[in-house]
Design an enzyme around this catalytic site. Structure first.
Site, PDB file in Angstrom:
ATOM      1  N   SER A  68       0.810  -1.209   0.000  1.00 48.84           N
ATOM      2  CA  SER A  68       0.000   0.000   0.000  1.00 48.84           C
ATOM      3  C   SER A  68       0.847   1.263   0.000  1.00 48.84           C
ATOM      4  CB  SER A  68      -0.963  -0.037   1.192  1.00 48.84           C
ATOM      5  OG  SER A  68      -1.880   1.022   1.152  1.00 48.84           O
ATOM      6  N   ASP A 288      -3.180   6.680  -2.864  1.00 51.38           N
ATOM      7  CA  ASP A 288      -2.014   6.014  -2.290  1.00 51.38           C
ATOM      8  C   ASP A 288      -1.481   4.977  -3.279  1.00 51.38           C
ATOM      9  OD1 ASP A 288      -3.984   4.048  -2.028  1.00 51.38           O
ATOM     10  OD2 ASP A 288      -3.196   3.313  -0.129  1.00 51.38           O
ATOM     11  N   ASP A 290      -1.517   1.739  -3.757  1.00 49.60           N
ATOM     12  CA  ASP A 290      -2.328   0.675  -4.351  1.00 49.60           C
ATOM     13  C   ASP A 290      -3.759   1.124  -4.617  1.00 49.60           C
ATOM     14  OD1 ASP A 290      -3.022   0.765  -1.654  1.00 49.60           O
ATOM     15  OD2 ASP A 290      -3.420  -1.385  -1.529  1.00 49.60           O
ATOM     16  N   ASN A 385      -7.623   8.934   6.826  1.00 49.08           N
ATOM     17  CA  ASN A 385      -6.623   8.777   5.768  1.00 49.08           C
ATOM     18  C   ASN A 385      -7.221   8.604   4.379  1.00 49.08           C
ATOM     19  OD1 ASN A 385      -7.436   6.040   5.553  1.00 49.08           O
ATOM     20  ND2 ASN A 385      -5.848   5.345   6.945  1.00 49.08           N
ATOM     21  N   ARG A 511      -2.343   3.967  20.481  1.00 50.26           N
ATOM     22  CA  ARG A 511      -2.699   2.598  20.102  1.00 50.26           C
ATOM     23  C   ARG A 511      -1.500   1.944  19.439  1.00 50.26           C
ATOM     24  NH1 ARG A 511      -3.482   2.646  14.488  1.00 50.26           N
ATOM     25  NH2 ARG A 511      -4.186   0.483  14.571  1.00 50.26           N
ATOM     26  N   PRO A 512      -1.367   0.632  19.578  1.00 56.46           N
ATOM     27  CA  PRO A 512      -0.287  -0.060  18.881  1.00 56.46           C
ATOM     28  C   PRO A 512      -0.585  -0.131  17.393  1.00 56.46           C
ATOM     29  CG  PRO A 512      -1.689  -1.640  20.022  1.00 56.46           C
ATOM     30  CD  PRO A 512      -2.171  -0.275  20.418  1.00 56.46           C
ATOM     31  N   SER A 513       0.430   0.073  16.574  1.00 60.05           N
ATOM     32  CA  SER A 513       0.253  -0.035  15.129  1.00 60.05           C
ATOM     33  C   SER A 513      -0.117  -1.462  14.748  1.00 60.05           C
ATOM     34  CB  SER A 513       1.547   0.370  14.420  1.00 60.05           C
ATOM     35  OG  SER A 513       1.491   0.038  13.048  1.00 60.05           O
ATOM     36  N   THR A 515       0.775  -2.608  11.801  1.00 58.51           N
ATOM     37  CA  THR A 515       1.723  -3.010  10.754  1.00 58.51           C
ATOM     38  C   THR A 515       3.190  -2.769  11.115  1.00 58.51           C
ATOM     39  OG1 THR A 515       1.469  -0.848   9.695  1.00 58.51           O
ATOM     40  CG2 THR A 515       0.058  -2.636   8.892  1.00 58.51           C
ATOM     41  N   ARG A 520       1.260   4.453  18.042  1.00 59.47           N
ATOM     42  CA  ARG A 520       0.817   5.684  17.388  1.00 59.47           C
ATOM     43  C   ARG A 520       0.148   6.606  18.415  1.00 59.47           C
ATOM     44  NH1 ARG A 520       1.443   4.910  11.966  1.00 59.47           N
ATOM     45  NH2 ARG A 520       1.440   2.750  11.230  1.00 59.47           N
TER      46      ARG A 520
END
Length: 547
Positions: A68, A288, A290, A385, A511-513, A515, A520
């Site tokens: 992505s 973006d 993709d 986003n 929050r935890p990412s 990916t 974050r």
């Protein structure tokens, strides 16, 4: 599992040893990592996709090779279920376990045990299984797609079909269409989008056309990704209806480097190739890498690359406003749900509530947003986003079709029903799609006679800031309440709350990412300076707690 199948799996998997010292996990968008360490993972997820097809009675499954908006040296793989949506969450632990199996024997045991638990036939009966393969334009894509293909073909009776270079939403659309017994080539995809867009343009009331000024051209930054090639196809189909100019098409420049929706939305600056004075005030958009997310913007007139951003929250608000207007014409009680995440700007949520719409929140990730949106007659979801879509229930589509074909309904109601049906056909019902979303924005702006500046005046965002905090173990942070509150480690949420209380209109969460190995941080406040200060302060607190 019979001996033939076991032997094939052992022999083939021995050619794809997992990377040493690396543990991969299936996040909110599948697996993503540096492309150099993904051969084994992609091979094994090929096996998973074939098993998924067998489990669902031979339904078509999709595998997309993409990272992505990540840098060009990264790549990834994600699975599309028969609905065209993301892989069911029930199978994510299995994806993690086989991706990290240390050797062929361990891998085959995991597959054997899972197939037995799920009643998946692996007895050589050659049950049909079909997997569609797609990839974006990354240089690593071709070799990774071949690894996925070999994984699929390890399962006796499984067939892989290479759909070539496609956008991620295209592949999801193709999977959904094939499982509905519909024609599902790229040509059919573009025909559906262009036909639906033209229908919406044709349904603009004549009295509105007389009072509207032309809204001018749209300049699109395609992130040097797959979207450039695909948008060119739509441009040729829609030249008479839409003035498009394509930049960063991929012919030169580096994928996602200083370009693209993610860069524009987070940095709030123009992408490369948009710094000229002639671009000031022009309606612009960014896809973006993709083409599953998009944002709009205009360049300011002060000579630098600063922009007025129109993000996913405003896209959602525009769609919700238009749909509400059509429903008011029909004068029918239809269940509409607007789904957001904690990243949605607080001003957007207030605007939607003021419209009288029901707003609900889910954790970050398309799989959560999409699943919640499916609960409504019309479910609208977008992340800030620019990733989102509009979903329509079969029941509502059937009702709208009846209104459209019933003369006694009256022309105004018939046209409102036709517009909503066109929206349903235009918007990807499987996943967020930048190309279809872009066309719906353009159709609505023409319908309203609005400039991008007028659209941007729907409400004014609260200033915000997003940061990343590098951590050793992102799983140490556990959140609750749609990721707005930290449950673990103890004391972190109390510290965040105390800091946030110091700022007027302050709001902050971590929050935890899904990916990356980062936590974050998102902060809002009355001024940009205060939002920046709050984000920085909370980032330092996170570092103190997690080291």
């Amino acid at each position: 599992m019979n001996e033939e199948q076991r032997s094939i799996l052992l022999q083939s998997s021995s050619r794809f040893p997992p990377p040493k010292g690396t543990k991969l996990s299936y996040g909110t968008a599948g697996f993503r990592a540096d492309a150099s360490i993904l051969q084994s993972t992609v091979f094994r997820i090929g096996i998973l996709a074939a098993l998924r097809s067998l489990k669902t009675g031979g339904a078509v499954i999709g595998l997309m090779i993409t990272a992505s908006h990540n840098k060009v040296s990264d790549n990834g793989i994600k699975v599309a279920d028969p609905s065209g949506g993301m892989l069911t969450q029930d199978w994510e632990p299995f994806a993690d376990s086989i991706a990290n199996a240390p050797d062929p024997e361990s891998l085959v045991k995991l597959i054997t045990d899972f197939a037995k638990k799920e009643n998946i036939p692996l007895d050589g009966a050659k049950a049909a299984a079909t997997v569609l393969l797609g990839r974006d334009t990354r240089p690593s894509g071709e070799s990774l797609l071949e690894a996925a293909n070999k994984g699929i073909c390890c399962v006796v009776g499984a067939v892989a079909i290479d759909m070539g270079i496609v956008t991620t939403p295209e592949l999801h659309w193709m999977v959904r269409a094939r499982n509905k017994g519909l024609k599902a080539t790229e040509l059919h995809y573009f025909d559906q989008l262009s036909t639906s867009f033209r229908c919406l343009i044709d349904l603009i009331p004549e009295k509105s056309r007389d009072n509207h000024h032309p809204i001018g051209k749209l300049v699109v930054d395609c992130s040097n990704g797959v979207g450039g090639e695909k948008l060119q196809v739509l441009k040729e189909k829609l030249n008479a209806f839409l003035h498009l100019e394509i930049r960063n098409s991929g012919n030169s420049g580096i994928l996602n480097e200083g370009v693209g929706a993610d860069y524009v939305q987070k940095e709030k600056v123009a992408p490369q190739g948009f710094f000229g004075h002639s671009d000031v005030g022009i309606r612009c958009a960014s896809l973006d890498g993709d083409a599953d997310r998009f944002v709009y913007f205009t360049l300011t007139s002060n000579g630098d690359n600063k922009i007025n951003l129109v993000d996913g929250d405003k896209i959602l608000s525009l769609f919700a406003l238009f749909i509400k207007q059509q429903l008011s014409i029909l004068n029918e009680d239809v269940g509409v749900g607007v789904v957001q995440t904690a990243y949605a700007n607080g001003a957007s949520t207030k605007y939607l509530n003021d419209l009288g719409l029901k707003v609900v929140f889910t954790p970050t990730g398309v799989k959560y947003l999409h699943g919640k949106a499916e609960e409504y007659d019309i479910g609208i979801y977008f992340e800030a986003n620019g990733h989102g879509t509009v979903l329509f229930s079969d029941h509502l589509l059937s009702w709208l079709d009846g209104i459209k074909n019933e003369p006694c309904s009256g022309l105004e109601k018939q046209n409102a029903a036709k517009r909503l049906l066109a929206v349903a056909n235009l918007m990807n019902q499987a996943v967020g799609d930048a190309l279809s979303g872009l066309l719906l924005v353009e159709a609505i702006l023409q319908h309203m006679g609005w400039s991008v500046d007028k659209w941007n005046e729907l409400y004014h965002d609260l200033p915000s800031r997003q940061l990343k905090v590098k951590v050793a173990d992102r799983s140490a942070v556990v959140t609750t309440n749609a990721e707005t509150s930290v449950e673990k480690p103890p004391g972190l949420q109390e510290a965040i709350t105390a800091l946030t209380a110091k700022y007027p209109q302050g709001r902050c969460f971590v929050r935890p990412s899904g990916t990356e190995d980062v936590v974050r941080v998102y902060a809002e406040a009355k001024t940009q300076e205060e939002a920046d200060e709050l984000a920085d302060s909370v980032a330092k607190i996170v570092q103190q707690f997690l080291g």
